[in-house]
Scaffold this motif. Structure first.
Motif, PDB file in Angstrom:
ATOM      1  N   HIS A 111       0.858  -1.193   0.000  1.00 18.11           N
ATOM      2  CA  HIS A 111       0.000   0.000   0.000  1.00 18.11           C
ATOM      3  C   HIS A 111       0.887   1.235   0.000  1.00 18.11           C
ATOM      4  O   HIS A 111       1.927   1.268   0.680  1.00 18.11           O
ATOM      5  CB  HIS A 111      -0.924   0.005   1.216  1.00 18.11           C
ATOM      6  N   MET A 112       0.451   2.222  -0.756  1.00 20.87           N
ATOM      7  CA  MET A 112       1.235   3.466  -0.806  1.00 20.87           C
ATOM      8  C   MET A 112       1.239   4.177   0.538  1.00 20.87           C
ATOM      9  O   MET A 112       2.095   5.024   0.790  1.00 20.87           O
ATOM     10  CB  MET A 112       0.662   4.378  -1.910  1.00 20.87           C
ATOM     11  N   LEU A 113       0.278   3.812   1.423  1.00 21.62           N
ATOM     12  CA  LEU A 113       0.233   4.426   2.751  1.00 21.62           C
ATOM     13  C   LEU A 113       1.486   4.090   3.550  1.00 21.62           C
ATOM     14  O   LEU A 113       1.957   4.910   4.337  1.00 21.62           O
ATOM     15  CB  LEU A 113      -1.017   3.933   3.498  1.00 21.62           C
ATOM     16  N   TRP A 114       2.023   2.887   3.366  1.00 25.34           N
ATOM     17  CA  TRP A 114       3.278   2.536   4.032  1.00 25.34           C
ATOM     18  C   TRP A 114       4.430   2.469   3.022  1.00 25.34           C
ATOM     19  O   TRP A 114       5.236   1.574   3.012  1.00 25.34           O
ATOM     20  CB  TRP A 114       3.183   1.271   4.875  1.00 25.34           C
ATOM     21  N   LYS A 115       4.410   3.480   2.088  1.00 29.49           N
ATOM     22  CA  LYS A 115       5.555   3.831   1.230  1.00 29.49           C
ATOM     23  C   LYS A 115       5.847   2.835   0.125  1.00 29.49           C
ATOM     24  O   LYS A 115       6.951   2.815  -0.418  1.00 29.49           O
ATOM     25  CB  LYS A 115       6.806   4.061   2.085  1.00 29.49           C
ATOM     26  N   ASP A 116       4.887   1.981  -0.234  1.00 28.05           N
ATOM     27  CA  ASP A 116       5.057   1.115  -1.399  1.00 28.05           C
ATOM     28  C   ASP A 116       4.674   1.899  -2.656  1.00 28.05           C
ATOM     29  O   ASP A 116       4.026   2.952  -2.582  1.00 28.05           O
ATOM     30  CB  ASP A 116       4.200  -0.148  -1.253  1.00 28.05           C
ATOM     31  N   THR A 117       5.062   1.378  -3.813  1.00 24.33           N
ATOM     32  CA  THR A 117       4.756   2.070  -5.073  1.00 24.33           C
ATOM     33  C   THR A 117       3.385   1.709  -5.621  1.00 24.33           C
ATOM     34  O   THR A 117       2.849   2.415  -6.482  1.00 24.33           O
ATOM     35  CB  THR A 117       5.834   1.728  -6.121  1.00 24.33           C
ATOM     36  N   VAL A 118       2.832   0.597  -5.135  1.00 27.07           N
ATOM     37  CA  VAL A 118       1.508   0.165  -5.597  1.00 27.07           C
ATOM     38  C   VAL A 118       0.674  -0.264  -4.403  1.00 27.07           C
ATOM     39  O   VAL A 118       1.184  -0.411  -3.281  1.00 27.07           O
ATOM     40  CB  VAL A 118       1.608  -1.016  -6.600  1.00 27.07           C
ATOM     41  N   THR A 119      -0.615  -0.489  -4.642  1.00 27.20           N
ATOM     42  CA  THR A 119      -1.517  -1.013  -3.624  1.00 27.20           C
ATOM     43  C   THR A 119      -2.165  -2.282  -4.159  1.00 27.20           C
ATOM     44  O   THR A 119      -2.792  -2.251  -5.225  1.00 27.20           O
ATOM     45  CB  THR A 119      -2.607   0.006  -3.263  1.00 27.20           C
ATOM     46  N   ASN A 120      -2.002  -3.412  -3.447  1.00 30.14           N
ATOM     47  CA  ASN A 120      -2.657  -4.649  -3.870  1.00 30.14           C
ATOM     48  C   ASN A 120      -3.898  -4.890  -3.009  1.00 30.14           C
ATOM     49  O   ASN A 120      -4.207  -4.119  -2.095  1.00 30.14           O
ATOM     50  CB  ASN A 120      -1.694  -5.836  -3.836  1.00 30.14           C
ATOM     51  N   LYS A 121      -4.603  -5.982  -3.282  1.00 32.49           N
ATOM     52  CA  LYS A 121      -5.869  -6.228  -2.573  1.00 32.49           C
ATOM     53  C   LYS A 121      -5.645  -6.496  -1.084  1.00 32.49           C
ATOM     54  O   LYS A 121      -6.508  -6.167  -0.255  1.00 32.49           O
ATOM     55  CB  LYS A 121      -6.618  -7.390  -3.210  1.00 32.49           C
ATOM     56  N   TYR A 122      -4.498  -7.060  -0.721  1.00 33.83           N
ATOM     57  CA  TYR A 122      -4.207  -7.290   0.695  1.00 33.83           C
ATOM     58  C   TYR A 122      -4.000  -5.962   1.419  1.00 33.83           C
ATOM     59  O   TYR A 122      -4.499  -5.738   2.529  1.00 33.83           O
ATOM     60  CB  TYR A 122      -2.962  -8.177   0.835  1.00 33.83           C
ATOM     61  N   GLY A 123      -3.242  -5.053   0.760  1.00 34.28           N
ATOM     62  CA  GLY A 123      -3.016  -3.742   1.355  1.00 34.28           C
ATOM     63  C   GLY A 123      -4.293  -2.947   1.472  1.00 34.28           C
ATOM     64  O   GLY A 123      -4.539  -2.255   2.472  1.00 34.28           O
ATOM     65  N   LYS A 124      -5.143  -3.029   0.444  1.00 30.96           N
ATOM     66  CA  LYS A 124      -6.413  -2.304   0.461  1.00 30.96           C
ATOM     67  C   LYS A 124      -7.302  -2.827   1.591  1.00 30.96           C
ATOM     68  O   LYS A 124      -7.933  -2.038   2.316  1.00 30.96           O
ATOM     69  CB  LYS A 124      -7.114  -2.465  -0.896  1.00 30.96           C
ATOM     70  N   TYR A 125      -7.367  -4.160   1.745  1.00 34.93           N
ATOM     71  CA  TYR A 125      -8.206  -4.736   2.811  1.00 34.93           C
ATOM     72  C   TYR A 125      -7.695  -4.310   4.192  1.00 34.93           C
ATOM     73  O   TYR A 125      -8.491  -3.944   5.074  1.00 34.93           O
ATOM     74  CB  TYR A 125      -8.203  -6.261   2.704  1.00 34.93           C
ATOM     75  N   LEU A 126      -6.371  -4.348   4.372  1.00 34.63           N
ATOM     76  CA  LEU A 126      -5.804  -3.987   5.667  1.00 34.63           C
ATOM     77  C   LEU A 126      -6.056  -2.515   5.974  1.00 34.63           C
ATOM     78  O   LEU A 126      -6.417  -2.151   7.104  1.00 34.63           O
ATOM     79  CB  LEU A 126      -4.302  -4.284   5.676  1.00 34.63           C
ATOM     80  N   GLU A 127      -5.901  -1.653   4.958  1.00 34.94           N
ATOM     81  CA  GLU A 127      -6.102  -0.211   5.170  1.00 34.94           C
ATOM     82  C   GLU A 127      -7.559   0.092   5.532  1.00 34.94           C
ATOM     83  O   GLU A 127      -7.850   0.954   6.344  1.00 34.94           O
ATOM     84  CB  GLU A 127      -5.684   0.535   3.894  1.00 34.94           C
ATOM     85  N   GLU A 128      -8.498  -0.667   4.958  1.00 31.50           N
ATOM     86  CA  GLU A 128      -9.923  -0.405   5.184  1.00 31.50           C
ATOM     87  C   GLU A 128     -10.430  -1.001   6.486  1.00 31.50           C
ATOM     88  O   GLU A 128     -11.404  -0.493   7.057  1.00 31.50           O
ATOM     89  CB  GLU A 128     -10.748  -0.961   4.007  1.00 31.50           C
ATOM     90  N   ASN A 129      -9.824  -2.072   6.979  1.00 32.04           N
ATOM     91  CA  ASN A 129     -10.381  -2.793   8.119  1.00 32.04           C
ATOM     92  C   ASN A 129      -9.569  -2.667   9.417  1.00 32.04           C
ATOM     93  O   ASN A 129     -10.054  -3.056  10.475  1.00 32.04           O
ATOM     94  CB  ASN A 129     -10.529  -4.281   7.775  1.00 32.04           C
ATOM     95  N   LEU A 130      -8.354  -2.156   9.325  1.00 36.54           N
ATOM     96  CA  LEU A 130      -7.568  -1.945  10.551  1.00 36.54           C
ATOM     97  C   LEU A 130      -8.156  -0.789  11.344  1.00 36.54           C
ATOM     98  O   LEU A 130      -8.484   0.264  10.772  1.00 36.54           O
ATOM     99  CB  LEU A 130      -6.105  -1.647  10.192  1.00 36.54           C
ATOM    100  N   ASP A 131      -8.341  -0.972  12.649  1.00 31.72           N
ATOM    101  CA  ASP A 131      -8.884   0.088  13.514  1.00 31.72           C
ATOM    102  C   ASP A 131      -7.772   1.087  13.798  1.00 31.72           C
ATOM    103  O   ASP A 131      -6.936   0.880  14.684  1.00 31.72           O
ATOM    104  CB  ASP A 131      -9.410  -0.531  14.809  1.00 31.72           C
ATOM    105  N   TRP A 132      -7.766   2.187  13.040  1.00 29.41           N
ATOM    106  CA  TRP A 132      -6.672   3.147  13.155  1.00 29.41           C
ATOM    107  C   TRP A 132      -6.725   3.952  14.447  1.00 29.41           C
ATOM    108  O   TRP A 132      -5.767   4.665  14.777  1.00 29.41           O
ATOM    109  CB  TRP A 132      -6.668   4.076  11.939  1.00 29.41           C
ATOM    110  N   SER A 133      -7.810   3.854  15.173  1.00 28.49           N
ATOM    111  CA  SER A 133      -7.854   4.518  16.489  1.00 28.49           C
ATOM    112  C   SER A 133      -7.074   3.717  17.534  1.00 28.49           C
ATOM    113  O   SER A 133      -6.689   4.251  18.572  1.00 28.49           O
ATOM    114  CB  SER A 133      -9.303   4.695  16.941  1.00 28.49           C
TER     115      SER A 133
END
Length: 518
Positions: free
Chosen positions: A82-104
């Protein structure tokens, strides 16, 4: 042995949340601080693994709350880009983690450089996930691309990722200074005490109000004589009786080689580490053998058997020496020193067995004894008419303590104690006391007896493992050993000898008694 400042307690029930994820979870304790940590591998082509991982993460978070942990740290290969953690692309695993991780509750700690190296493109799939309360403690997260890993890096493979945190931790090993009696100059030690405890000076402190000052004089004189005539040595939890200066130098070389290998994991540093380790082990075995031969050369068969029993208990395989984290009755893990001390005190010194069996307590007997005590006190300790003869005989119990009594008890003492008490006094010192020191002790004991005062109320308590226990997570798996002040124990033996003579005179000891009687 397990390092005192670092302990890992497995929590396999968290890993059981998923049968398809390789993971290890547990509680890491470092200098009293606790962290729930997990190492995870999420394989490709199994997207449900991310939801199962998040269940593990929440379980670790809740478990950490129950056990007062400082936070949660999960690490590993998540295969999530995921580009959120400085990768150049976002795959489905990164997208799922970014959407479902409780960032609070959680945040991602990632390296600035890529963590997986490959000719067809590098990626950031290895990182840390920490609870938010640890975010401010993280100093740096980085990947090391220079190591010589056998997985193929730096051409292809995972580069190791490290995360450094700023924590208020202490030193790895608690090193203490301890007196080395082998270096004691006993002639000068005895002479210095004789000068300090001259009878002409002692008689000036022999009135009823001066026994605290007299005791302080004895303590200070022994402390000064010991400090001037005995050297100290550094000891720690890892100290061995066979240790030599050569082993100290070799251990420093070994630590240097280990640091070099951790810094640069190359073939050259690995070979140097192995050679240094082999050299150290050969010297250690030789020193251990020399120590055993020297110790057992003048022992009889019984003493040799006892020596080997003690030696094997100290140096058995590390797995048998492991000390587990204590658990209280509520199942909570105790790692804070205050909590551990409270649990040990409640187990051994609070008389919990009486609380559990309160209905079996003989209250009638207790009241009878308490009534006799108050009767004696109310009558100013004067005897009843039928016990006047016993009282006349018992007056010898209160006679002044003589130097002969002190010397006689020291001479016949068969103490096998090897530890210093809380006054840095060793039982060997009793055997080295001169006439003036013995005279001074007799005066001190007389004043204590005359005034009904006891000066030695504090003891050092150590805990030894009981043999045959399947787990040492409960305080009841240990037994306490009290190291009382040796000068106070000497006074106890004098009083015990007087009481035994008195009981023999009035015929209160049964002629058939076999134990606790001379």
């Amino acid at each position: 042995m397990v390092r005192k400042d670092l302990m890992f307690t497995p929590f396999p029930e968290i890993s059981k949340k998923s049968k398809n994820i390789d993971s290890v979870w547990g509680m890491l304790t470092l200098d009293g601080k606790r962290f729930m940590v997990g190492n995870v591998f999420l394989k490709l082509d199994y997207l449900p693994g991310l939801s199962e991982f998040l269940l593990m993460l929440d379980e670790a978070y809740d478990t950490g709350r129950r056990h007062h942990c400082a936070g949660v740290i999960a690490m590993g290969d998540f295969n999530a880009r995921h580009m959120l953690w400085k990768d150049t692309v976002t795959n489905k695993y990164g997208k799922y983690l970014e959407e479902n991780l409780d960032w609070s509750k959680y945040c991602v700690q990632c390296s600035d450089s890529c963590t997986f190296l490959a000719k067809n493109g590098n990626s950031h799939i290895d990182f840390f996930i920490t609870s938010t309360e640890l975010d401010r403690s993280v100093n740096d997260t980085s990947a090391n691309h220079l190591v010589n890993l056998y997985s193929g890096a730096p051409i292809r493979g995972h580069a190791p990722v490290t995360m450094s945190m700023k924590l208020a931790t202490g030193t790895r090993t608690n090193v203490k200074k301890k007196l080395d009696l082998k270096t004691m100059d006993w002639f000068n030690w005895t002479r210095d005490l004789e000068i300090k405890l001259n009878p002409d000076n002692i008689d000036n402190l022999a009135d009823d109000s001066s026994f605290p000052q007299l005791w302080n004089l004895i303590k200070d004189s022994i402390e000064q004589a010991t400090r001037e005539n005995c050297k100290s040595k550094s000891v720690s939890a890892h100290s061995k009786p066979y240790w030599t200066p050569e082993l100290t130098e070799l251990s420093k070389e070994l630590v240097t080689a280990q640091k070099a290998y951790l810094t640069r994991n190359t073939d050259e540093s690995f070979e140097l580490l192995q050679a240094t380790k082999q050299k150290f082990e050969e010297a250690r075995k030789k020193a251990c053998q020399n120590f055993i031969l020297k110790k057992t050369s003048n022992m009889n068969r019984s003493e040799v058997n006892r020596f080997w029993k003690e030696f094997n208990s100290l140096f058995k395989p590390p797995a048998d020496q492991q000390v587990e984290a204590l658990i209280n009755d509520d199942g909570e893990i105790l790692t804070n020193n205050e909590e551990i001390e409270k649990e040990l005190f409640n187990t051994f010194f609070r008389a919990k067995h009486i609380e559990k069996n309160i209905n079996d307590f003989d209250s009638a007997f207790f009241e009878e004894i308490e009534g006799l005590y108050h009767h004696i006190v109310d009558n100013s300790f004067q005897p009843a008419s039928q016990t006047e003869e016993c009282f006349r005989l018992s007056s010898a119990l209160y006679n002044p303590v003589t130097p002969w009594e002190v010397e006689h008890v020291i001479k016949n003492s068969k103490s096998v104690a090897q530890s210093f008490d809380n006054y840095e006094f060793h039982p060997t010192m009793l055997k080295k006391l001169g006439p003036s020191a013995i005279y001074t002790l007799s005066k001190l004991y007389t004043l204590c007896l005359r005034n009904g005062h006891w000066l030695w109320n504090d003891s050092n308590i150590i805990f030894l493992k009981k043999d045959g226990k399947t787990s040492y997570a409960k305080a009841g798996s240990y037994r306490p050993i009290s190291i009382s002040p040796y000068i106070g124990k000497l006074f106890e033996r004098i009083l015990a000898a007087r009481l035994e003579n008195f009981l023999h005179k009035i015929g209160l000891i049964d002629e058939n008694q076999e134990r606790f009687s001379k």
